[in-house]
Design an enzyme around this catalytic site. Structure first.
Site, PDB file in Angstrom:
ATOM      1  N   THR A   1       0.827  -1.216   0.000  1.00 13.87           N
ATOM      2  CA  THR A   1       0.000   0.000   0.000  1.00 13.87           C
ATOM      3  C   THR A   1       0.859   1.263   0.000  1.00 13.87           C
TER       4      THR A   1
ATOM      5  N   GLY B   1       3.144  -3.144   8.464  1.00  9.93           N
ATOM      6  CA  GLY B   1       3.426  -3.416   9.877  1.00  9.93           C
ATOM      7  C   GLY B   1       4.900  -3.735  10.083  1.00  9.93           C
TER       8      GLY B   1
ATOM      9  N   GLU C   1      -6.092  -5.899   4.089  1.00 10.50           N
ATOM     10  CA  GLU C   1      -6.110  -7.085   3.227  1.00 10.50           C
ATOM     11  C   GLU C   1      -7.305  -7.067   2.279  1.00 10.50           C
TER      12      GLU C   1
HETATM   13  C1  LIG Z   1     -11.498 -20.727  19.500  1.00 14.01           C
HETATM   14  C2  LIG Z   1     -11.477 -20.346  18.102  1.00 14.01           C
HETATM   15  C3  LIG Z   1     -10.396 -21.042  17.373  1.00 14.01           C
HETATM   16  C4  LIG Z   1      -9.629 -20.157  16.420  1.00 14.01           C
HETATM   17  C5  LIG Z   1      -8.207 -20.055  16.825  1.00 14.01           C
HETATM   18  C6  LIG Z   1      -7.398 -19.407  15.762  1.00 14.01           C
HETATM   19  C7  LIG Z   1      -6.386 -18.520  16.319  1.00 14.01           C
HETATM   20  C8  LIG Z   1      -6.007 -17.460  15.324  1.00 14.01           C
HETATM   21  C9  LIG Z   1      -5.036 -17.956  14.349  1.00 14.01           C
HETATM   22  C10 LIG Z   1      -5.072 -17.237  13.030  1.00 14.01           C
HETATM   23  C11 LIG Z   1      -3.875 -17.488  12.252  1.00 14.01           C
HETATM   24  C12 LIG Z   1      -3.754 -16.589  11.123  1.00 14.01           C
HETATM   25  C13 LIG Z   1      -3.832 -15.137  11.427  1.00 14.01           C
HETATM   26  C14 LIG Z   1      -3.927 -14.340  10.183  1.00 14.01           C
HETATM   27  C15 LIG Z   1      -3.329 -13.043  10.294  1.00 14.01           C
HETATM   28  C16 LIG Z   1      -2.478 -12.713   9.081  1.00 14.01           C
HETATM   29  C17 LIG Z   1      -1.455 -11.680   9.340  1.00 14.01           C
HETATM   30  C18 LIG Z   1      -1.427 -10.607   8.340  1.00 14.01           C
HETATM   31  C19 LIG Z   1      -2.034  -9.334   8.800  1.00 14.01           C
HETATM   32  C20 LIG Z   1      -2.336  -8.478   7.652  1.00 14.01           C
HETATM   33  C21 LIG Z   1      -2.212  -7.019   7.924  1.00 14.01           C
HETATM   34  C22 LIG Z   1      -2.646  -6.225   6.732  1.00 14.01           C
HETATM   35  C23 LIG Z   1      -1.773  -6.390   5.508  1.00 14.01           C
HETATM   36  C24 LIG Z   1      -2.312  -5.710   4.261  1.00 14.01           C
HETATM   37  O1  LIG Z   1      -3.301  -5.044   4.249  1.00 14.01           O
HETATM   38  S1  LIG Z   1      -1.397  -5.969   2.837  1.00 14.01           S
HETATM   39  C25 LIG Z   1      -2.218  -5.077   1.563  1.00 14.01           C
HETATM   40  C26 LIG Z   1      -3.500  -5.718   1.141  1.00 14.01           C
HETATM   41  N1  LIG Z   1      -4.036  -5.059  -0.011  1.00 14.01           N
HETATM   42  C27 LIG Z   1      -5.095  -5.459  -0.630  1.00 14.01           C
HETATM   43  O2  LIG Z   1      -5.735  -6.422  -0.250  1.00 14.01           O
HETATM   44  C28 LIG Z   1      -5.427  -4.719  -1.896  1.00 14.01           C
HETATM   45  C29 LIG Z   1      -6.812  -4.968  -2.392  1.00 14.01           C
HETATM   46  N2  LIG Z   1      -6.860  -4.862  -3.833  1.00 14.01           N
HETATM   47  C30 LIG Z   1      -6.780  -5.934  -4.644  1.00 14.01           C
HETATM   48  O3  LIG Z   1      -6.626  -7.068  -4.201  1.00 14.01           O
HETATM   49  C31 LIG Z   1      -6.875  -5.663  -6.107  1.00 14.01           C
HETATM   50  O4  LIG Z   1      -6.440  -4.453  -6.496  1.00 14.01           O
HETATM   51  C32 LIG Z   1      -8.311  -5.881  -6.608  1.00 14.01           C
HETATM   52  C33 LIG Z   1      -8.586  -7.375  -6.518  1.00 14.01           C
HETATM   53  C34 LIG Z   1      -9.343  -5.107  -5.817  1.00 14.01           C
HETATM   54  C35 LIG Z   1      -8.426  -5.429  -8.067  1.00 14.01           C
HETATM   55  O5  LIG Z   1      -7.312  -5.863  -8.783  1.00 14.01           O
HETATM   56  P1  LIG Z   1      -7.177  -5.639 -10.364  1.00 14.01           P
HETATM   57  O6  LIG Z   1      -7.539  -4.241 -10.678  1.00 14.01           O
HETATM   58  O7  LIG Z   1      -5.864  -6.105 -10.804  1.00 14.01           O
HETATM   59  O8  LIG Z   1      -8.220  -6.644 -10.882  1.00 14.01           O
HETATM   60  P2  LIG Z   1      -9.640  -6.469 -11.514  1.00 14.01           P
HETATM   61  O9  LIG Z   1      -9.533  -5.676 -12.781  1.00 14.01           O
HETATM   62  O10 LIG Z   1     -10.618  -5.987 -10.504  1.00 14.01           O
HETATM   63  O11 LIG Z   1      -9.949  -7.965 -11.865  1.00 14.01           O
HETATM   64  C36 LIG Z   1      -9.324  -8.620 -12.971  1.00 14.01           C
HETATM   65  C37 LIG Z   1      -9.492 -10.109 -12.818  1.00 14.01           C
HETATM   66  O12 LIG Z   1      -8.569 -10.583 -11.860  1.00 14.01           O
HETATM   67  C38 LIG Z   1      -9.256 -11.399 -10.909  1.00 14.01           C
HETATM   68  N3  LIG Z   1      -8.522 -11.323  -9.640  1.00 14.01           N
HETATM   69  C39 LIG Z   1      -8.321 -10.236  -8.878  1.00 14.01           C
HETATM   70  N4  LIG Z   1      -7.624 -10.571  -7.790  1.00 14.01           N
HETATM   71  C40 LIG Z   1      -7.379 -11.892  -7.872  1.00 14.01           C
HETATM   72  C41 LIG Z   1      -6.694 -12.810  -7.035  1.00 14.01           C
HETATM   73  N5  LIG Z   1      -6.154 -12.447  -5.893  1.00 14.01           N
HETATM   74  N6  LIG Z   1      -6.634 -14.090  -7.421  1.00 14.01           N
HETATM   75  C42 LIG Z   1      -7.211 -14.509  -8.572  1.00 14.01           C
HETATM   76  N7  LIG Z   1      -7.872 -13.658  -9.428  1.00 14.01           N
HETATM   77  C43 LIG Z   1      -7.953 -12.378  -9.067  1.00 14.01           C
HETATM   78  C44 LIG Z   1     -10.633 -10.804 -10.844  1.00 14.01           C
HETATM   79  O13 LIG Z   1     -11.544 -11.695 -10.314  1.00 14.01           O
HETATM   80  C45 LIG Z   1     -10.877 -10.484 -12.282  1.00 14.01           C
HETATM   81  O14 LIG Z   1     -11.289 -11.659 -12.933  1.00 14.01           O
HETATM   82  P3  LIG Z   1     -12.302 -11.555 -14.150  1.00 14.01           P
HETATM   83  O15 LIG Z   1     -12.426 -12.962 -14.607  1.00 14.01           O
HETATM   84  O16 LIG Z   1     -11.720 -10.623 -15.163  1.00 14.01           O
HETATM   85  O17 LIG Z   1     -13.579 -11.024 -13.582  1.00 14.01           O
HETATM   86  C1  LIG Z   2      -4.211  -1.606  10.570  1.00 14.84           C
HETATM   87  C2  LIG Z   2      -3.787  -1.672   9.132  1.00 14.84           C
HETATM   88  C3  LIG Z   2      -2.682  -2.419   8.786  1.00 14.84           C
HETATM   89  C4  LIG Z   2      -2.256  -2.467   7.449  1.00 14.84           C
HETATM   90  N1  LIG Z   2      -1.126  -3.154   7.137  1.00 14.84           N
HETATM   91  C5  LIG Z   2      -0.677  -3.141   5.854  1.00 14.84           C
HETATM   92  C6  LIG Z   2       0.532  -3.810   5.509  1.00 14.84           C
HETATM   93  O1  LIG Z   2       1.183  -4.433   6.350  1.00 14.84           O
HETATM   94  N2  LIG Z   2       0.978  -3.733   4.236  1.00 14.84           N
HETATM   95  C7  LIG Z   2       0.294  -3.062   3.276  1.00 14.84           C
HETATM   96  O2  LIG Z   2       0.754  -3.039   2.136  1.00 14.84           O
HETATM   97  N3  LIG Z   2      -0.866  -2.448   3.564  1.00 14.84           N
HETATM   98  C8  LIG Z   2      -1.366  -2.467   4.828  1.00 14.84           C
HETATM   99  N4  LIG Z   2      -2.544  -1.818   5.132  1.00 14.84           N
HETATM  100  C9  LIG Z   2      -3.250  -1.096   4.078  1.00 14.84           C
HETATM  101  C10 LIG Z   2      -4.566  -1.735   3.670  1.00 14.84           C
HETATM  102  O3  LIG Z   2      -4.358  -2.912   2.954  1.00 14.84           O
HETATM  103  C11 LIG Z   2      -5.404  -0.741   2.877  1.00 14.84           C
HETATM  104  O4  LIG Z   2      -5.698   0.349   3.722  1.00 14.84           O
HETATM  105  C12 LIG Z   2      -6.664  -1.378   2.349  1.00 14.84           C
HETATM  106  O5  LIG Z   2      -6.375  -2.306   1.345  1.00 14.84           O
HETATM  107  C13 LIG Z   2      -7.682  -0.346   1.833  1.00 14.84           C
HETATM  108  O6  LIG Z   2      -7.133   0.476   0.877  1.00 14.84           O
HETATM  109  P1  LIG Z   2      -7.212   2.091   0.967  1.00 14.84           P
HETATM  110  O7  LIG Z   2      -6.721   2.488   2.293  1.00 14.84           O
HETATM  111  O8  LIG Z   2      -6.557   2.590  -0.252  1.00 14.84           O
HETATM  112  O9  LIG Z   2      -8.759   2.419   0.922  1.00 14.84           O
HETATM  113  P2  LIG Z   2      -9.536   3.117  -0.265  1.00 14.84           P
HETATM  114  O10 LIG Z   2      -9.527   2.200  -1.442  1.00 14.84           O
HETATM  115  O11 LIG Z   2      -9.071   4.489  -0.475  1.00 14.84           O
HETATM  116  O12 LIG Z   2     -10.986   3.115   0.348  1.00 14.84           O
HETATM  117  C14 LIG Z   2     -11.723   4.301   0.716  1.00 14.84           C
HETATM  118  C15 LIG Z   2     -13.204   4.096   0.311  1.00 14.84           C
HETATM  119  O13 LIG Z   2     -13.289   4.016  -1.108  1.00 14.84           O
HETATM  120  C16 LIG Z   2     -14.066   2.898  -1.476  1.00 14.84           C
HETATM  121  N5  LIG Z   2     -13.581   2.341  -2.758  1.00 14.84           N
HETATM  122  C17 LIG Z   2     -12.314   2.245  -3.215  1.00 14.84           C
HETATM  123  N6  LIG Z   2     -12.278   1.624  -4.409  1.00 14.84           N
HETATM  124  C18 LIG Z   2     -13.548   1.309  -4.710  1.00 14.84           C
HETATM  125  C19 LIG Z   2     -14.166   0.644  -5.807  1.00 14.84           C
HETATM  126  N7  LIG Z   2     -13.447   0.146  -6.825  1.00 14.84           N
HETATM  127  N8  LIG Z   2     -15.509   0.502  -5.794  1.00 14.84           N
HETATM  128  C20 LIG Z   2     -16.233   0.966  -4.753  1.00 14.84           C
HETATM  129  N9  LIG Z   2     -15.705   1.597  -3.686  1.00 14.84           N
HETATM  130  C21 LIG Z   2     -14.380   1.769  -3.671  1.00 14.84           C
HETATM  131  C22 LIG Z   2     -13.905   1.901  -0.342  1.00 14.84           C
HETATM  132  O14 LIG Z   2     -15.008   1.014  -0.285  1.00 14.84           O
HETATM  133  C23 LIG Z   2     -13.812   2.811   0.880  1.00 14.84           C
HETATM  134  O15 LIG Z   2     -15.133   3.086   1.317  1.00 14.84           O
HETATM  135  C24 LIG Z   2      -2.988  -1.762   6.453  1.00 14.84           C
HETATM  136  C25 LIG Z   2      -4.128  -1.032   6.816  1.00 14.84           C
HETATM  137  C26 LIG Z   2      -4.531  -0.979   8.136  1.00 14.84           C
HETATM  138  C27 LIG Z   2      -5.747  -0.186   8.495  1.00 14.84           C
END
Ligand SMILES: CCCCCCCCCCCCCCCCCCCCCCCC(=O)SCCNC(=O)CCNC(=O)[C@H](O)C(C)(C)COP(=O)(O)OP(=O)(O)OC[C@H]1O[C@@H](n2cnc3c(N)ncnc32)[C@H](O)[C@@H]1OP(=O)(O)O
Ligand SMILES: Cc1cc2nc3c(=O)[nH]c(=O)nc-3n(C[C@H](O)[C@H](O)[C@H](O)COP(=O)(O)OP(=O)(O)OC[C@H]3O[C@@H](n4cnc5c(N)ncnc54)[C@H](O)[C@@H]3O)c2cc1C
Length: 666
Positions: free
Chosen positions: A149, A188, A431
């Protein structure tokens, strides 16, 4: 020696009422007796490490002290883990994550190292790259994070602005952050902890853009920990929660890394700059799919923590009278309280069961990808998106509900509910933001609907669309199986409506993309309904499957819980069911009664059910939820730890209050 306190009498009575074997359920939830034993053994070792006990509660520390304390304790935890694993099997990741809560009150600064850095090397690295970095990363000789991000982009990752330009002469990539919006923001541990990170950047070769790819980058000197020349890195400051996660920012200025540092399991850049495409460019997003699957398990755990605190507290707390002249009742005897709490227990079970099959589906896709097969990837992506979105959102709502169910004391930091809430609510955003992930699933559902109309065979999770098209006139019955069909009818109906809405806008002359946006509220509702149908169907199936292998008394309780979950959601979504299924008003009236009966059936087992989560006091860290129920004593003991209670008169009295009062004119 630690003082052993008497267990609260209400809790003793509650435990005597329990109709099933608590230990048997713990083994089931953990995935087997051996896993429970391993977990307890490790937690016991940690309990006895004196250095892990805080003298001053973390909430009273400054931002800086809190972070430093978290690093200190995380290092001890890692050493204890290493010693443990030298003698025995490697600990299961779930057990490690769970034990972590006993050590770090908030989020560990190593969270992303174990959660995403190591998994990305495994998932995105070639065998040679794994051989180079995995041993060091696993041993924590290098510590890393996942830096994707940026300030300007989190959701739309194709829009990331960090560049990695290939220089064939030196066989290096040059990393740059051209604008303020291209600075990495959020990862993180990045702030002041890690020395490496996976950086996701736009690849350029000879002026041509090749999309985003992961690179492994050393950002700090391994000896001095100073940022390397060309790196600007720091911490982003306080947040709503995640106080010790050490989230950071990162910018590059002409920073060079060797060619081999691009993780090349999928796409590759050859020495001469030739770009070799991977099987599917979306495989670059693989780590996110894995984490989304794990978040379902994490949501189960947070829900279980909140339920344990609130149910035990509700058994200990007496307030108001049900009948005049009678003693004040345990608040758990108010039906409204049961309504708030028992769904929390059932929800944790629903998520644990869902995680069990979803994780298997994930492993199958990983195995298939190894054989160059990707048929099930779109279904897994759609499932992991909507289940991550729904489980984290539900967990947030449930944790807050449990906090409210504890009245004023739930607002105390020492209840631990605020920290648990800070964690769960973050998972709704990270995520993959909630709405965005629901829309990803909706894409898949629209395609599935088209295929159903064309008479094609559908993937199992959407096969209900075909059944619905064939005949939607199943006679309604108030059985869990028919209700689950009802949820599928709601989902199918909403999917059809959203599809038709898009078509209507397209026919009226809109571009498909604009039509999509205009229909997007309906699309997310369709995704939510699909998610609920999947959760209820999977939970019911898993319960039926496990019921045959557990004792009849436990099977009965599991059956009550799954019924409660299904009936709860029937009543919550009654309006939708009335529109899209054959349920009638009279059926809803019957289900309201059924729901009340289920609350009464679960009531005697409520404390037993939360005991079965087996979350130790060290992990719960809650004055309200401890096993012995010494709620009031603990609240007072914790209050006494406030630095403001360490002196009879605070200096502010002499400095400000006294002159202020003296000046006051009557
Ligand atoms: C008692 C109870 C018992 C339980 C006990 C358990 C104890 C607990 C244990 C738990 C263990 C585990 C703990 C877990 C904790 C993990 C630790 C990690 C912590 C994380 C912290 C946060 C880290 C982050 O946030 S990292 C950053 C994350 N960022 C994002 O997620 C970004 C989101 N955005 C996207 O993913 C993409 O941009 C997206 C998908 C929105 C759009 O992408 P894009 O523009 O490239 O695609 P599209 O044009 O929308 O789609 C095209 C096409 O691609 C397909 N597609 C998209 N993504 C995927 C994919 N990932 N895989 C496959 N295909 C994909 C999509 O479907 C489209 O397909 P079409 O066919 O064309 O429709
Ligand atoms: C506690 C925490 C830990 C994190 N850790 C990590 C990390 O370790 N590594 C890392 O890389 N990132 C990390 N992130 C970032 C995180 O993955 C992003 O904040 C998250 O994916 C959301 O993206 P954004 O902040 O750009 O939100 P935005 O996309 O700007 O969202 C703002 C608003 O716009 C809307 N929006 C955006 N796009 C669309 C769309 N296409 N259609 C409709 N609505 C839309 C959303 O629904 C939302 O309401 C962390 C975030 C937090 C809060």
């Amino acid at each position: 020696m630690a003082t052993v306190h008497k267990i609260n009498e209400d809790l003793v009575k509650e435990r005597q009422k329990c109709t099933f074997n608590v230990q048997e359920l713990t083994y089931l939830l953990d995935g087997g007796e051996e896993v429970t034993k391993e977990r307890r053994e490790f937690e016991n070792i940690l309990r006895n490490v004196k250095e892990l006990q805080d003298e001053v509660p973390e909430v009273y520390l400054s931002h800086k002290e809190r972070y430093e304390n978290a690093v200190r304790k995380t290092c001890i935890l890692q050493n204890v883990r290493n010693d443990f694993e030298k003698k025995r099997e490697v600990l299961s990741p779930r057990n490690i994550f769970r034990a972590g809560y006993a050590v770090i009150k908030d989020v560990s600064p190593f969270f992303l190292h174990n959660g995403m850095f190591v998994p990305t090397i495994i998932g995105q690295g070639t065998p040679e790259q794994q051989a180079e970095w995995l041993p060091k990363a696993k041993a924590m000789a290098i510590i890393g994070t996942y830096a994707q991000t940026e300030l300007g982009h989190g959701t739309f990752i194709r829009g990331l602005e960090t560049t990695a330009t290939y220089d064939a002469k030196t066989e290096e990539f040059i990393l740059n952050s051209p604008k303020v919006t291209s600075y990495k923001w959020w990862p993180g541990g990045l702030g002041t902890t890690v020395n490496h990170c996976i950086t996701v950047a736009q690849l350029y070769i000879n002026g041509k853009k090749y999309g985003i790819h992961p690179f492994i980058v050393q950002i700090r000197d391994l000896e001095t920990h100073k940022p390397l020349p060309g790196i600007k890195v720091g911490e982003i400051g306080p947040k709503m929660g995640f106080a010790t996660a050490n989230n950071g920012f990162l910018g590059f200025q002409n920073f060079r890394i060797p060619r081999k540092n691009m993780l090349m399991k999928n796409a590759q850049v050859l020495k001469d700059g030739t770009f070799v495409k991977g099987m599917n460019e979306k495989l670059t997003y693989g780590t996110m799919v894995m984490v989304r699957v794990n978040i379902v398990s994490d949501s189960a755990f947070h829900t279980a923590m909140a339920a344990t605190i609130a149910v035990r507290y509700a058994a200990v707390r007496h307030q108001s009278q049900l009948k005049a002249k009678e003693p004040e009742v345990q608040i758990i005897d108010y039906l409204t309280q049961q309504h708030k709490l028992f769904i929390a227990i059932a929800t944790s079970h629903a998520f644990s069961n869902t995680y069990t099959w979803l994780y298997q589906a994930y492993l199958k896709v990983v195995e298939d990808l190894g054989k160059q097969k990707q048929d099930h990837l779109p279904e897994l992506h759609a499932l992991s998106c909507c289940l991550k979105a729904t489980s984290s959102r539900d967990a947030g709502v449930i944790v807050e509900q449990c906090r409210l169910a504890c009245g004023g004391h739930g607002y105390m930091a020492s209840s631990n509910l605020p920290i648990i809430y800070g964690y769960t609510t973050a998972a709704i955003t990270y995520e993959g933001e909630h709405t965005v992930l629901l829309l990803q699933t909706a894409r898949y559902l629209m395609k599935a609907w088209m295929s159903a109309l064309e008479g094609k065979v559908l993937a199992p999770s959407v096969a209900y669309l075909v059944d619905w098209l064939k005949s939607d006139k199943q006679r309604w019955q108030n059985t869990p199986e028919v209700i689950v069909k009802g949820f599928q009818h709601v989902a199918a109906g909403k999917i059809k409506d959203a599809f038709d809405a898009i078509q209507k806008h397209v026919k009226a002359g809109k571009d498909y993309e604009d039509a999509w946006n205009l229909a997007s509220v309906q699309l997310i509702k369709a995704s939510e309904a699909h998610s609920r149908a999947i959760l209820c169907d999977g939970y019911l199936r898993e319960t039926v499957r496990t019921s045959s292998s557990v004792s009849p008394s436990l099977a009965k309780v599991l059956n009550h819980l799954v019924q409660l979950y299904i009936v709860y959601w029937t009543l919550e979504t009654a309006g939708d069911l009335l529109v899209y299924s054959n349920i009638g008003k009279d059926d809803i009236a019957v289900l309201k009664e059924k729901y009340e009966e289920l609350l009464a059936l679960i009531r005697p087992n409520a404390v037993g059910l939360v005991d079965a989560f087996d979350i130790s006091d060290e992990i719960l860290q809650s004055t309200l939820g401890s096993y012995d129920g010494r709620v009031y004593e603990r609240l007072m003991e914790e209050a006494m730890k406030s630095p403001l209670n360490k002196e009879p008169v605070n200096q502010s009295f002499h400095k400000y209050l006294k002159p202020f009062i003296k000046k006051a004119k009557l």
